[in-house]
Design a protein around this motif. Structure first.
Motif, short mmCIF file in Angstrom:
data_model
loop_
_atom_site.label_atom_id
_atom_site.label_comp_id
_atom_site.label_asym_id
_atom_site.label_seq_id
_atom_site.Cartn_x
_atom_site.Cartn_y
_atom_site.Cartn_z
N GLN A 65 7.19 -5.61 3.69
CA GLN A 65 6.09 -5.03 2.93
C GLN A 65 6.23 -3.53 2.74
N ILE A 78 3.81 -1.71 -5.67
CA ILE A 78 4.07 -3.11 -5.37
C ILE A 78 4.73 -3.74 -6.58
N GLN A 89 1.19 -8.27 0.38
CA GLN A 89 1.87 -7.00 0.64
C GLN A 89 0.86 -5.86 0.73
N ARG A 90 -0.07 -5.81 -0.19
CA ARG A 90 -1.08 -4.76 -0.18
C ARG A 90 -1.89 -4.79 1.12
N LEU A 92 -1.03 -6.03 4.08
CA LEU A 92 -0.20 -5.61 5.21
C LEU A 92 -0.03 -4.09 5.24
#
Length: 118
Positions: A65, A78, A89-90, A92
């Motif tokens: 990430q 991203i 991902q955001r 994390l």
């Protein structure tokens, strides 16, 4: 039981990318191109993306990430096209203290990783 990651076949050089990504500290990010450069393959940013995408379900502990696509000299973002993957991902990153704006961008001045020379 943990999966046996030693039996997975992967393209040559991917482990070098994983070693670089494991060095990125919590709360910091790097770009795909930066990871490729630090792994000794300066023109392989796209391959870094392939290597990180291949981690799904592998059981390998690599903080994927923390690697973003470069958007400008001052920001990265991203790059995952799948909305669910991008949201993961955001989440994390934000749990690590990385500020992600409404467009999914991160300030490299604030959160960019600057590794020490070895």
């Amino acid at each position: 039981m943990k999966p046996d990651v030693t039996t997975r076949s992967e393209p040559s050089g991917w482990e070098a990318y994983y070693r670089v990504v494991r060095r990125i500290p919590r709360g910091k990010v790097a770009t795909y191109a930066q990871v490729a450069l630090l792994a000794g393959r300066p023109r392989a940013a796209r391959h870094v993306g392939f290597a990180l995408a291949a981690l799904r379900g592998s059981g390998r502990r690599v903080p994927w990430q923390r690697v973003l696509g470069k958007r400008s000299a001052t920001s990265a973002g991203i790059s995952i096209l799948d909305p669910m993957g991008a949201a993961v991902q955001r989440d994390l990153l934000e749990r690590e203290g990385v500020r992600v704006d409404e467009r999914g961008r991160v300030s490299l001045a604030e959160h960019g990783w600057r590794p020490r020379r070895r």
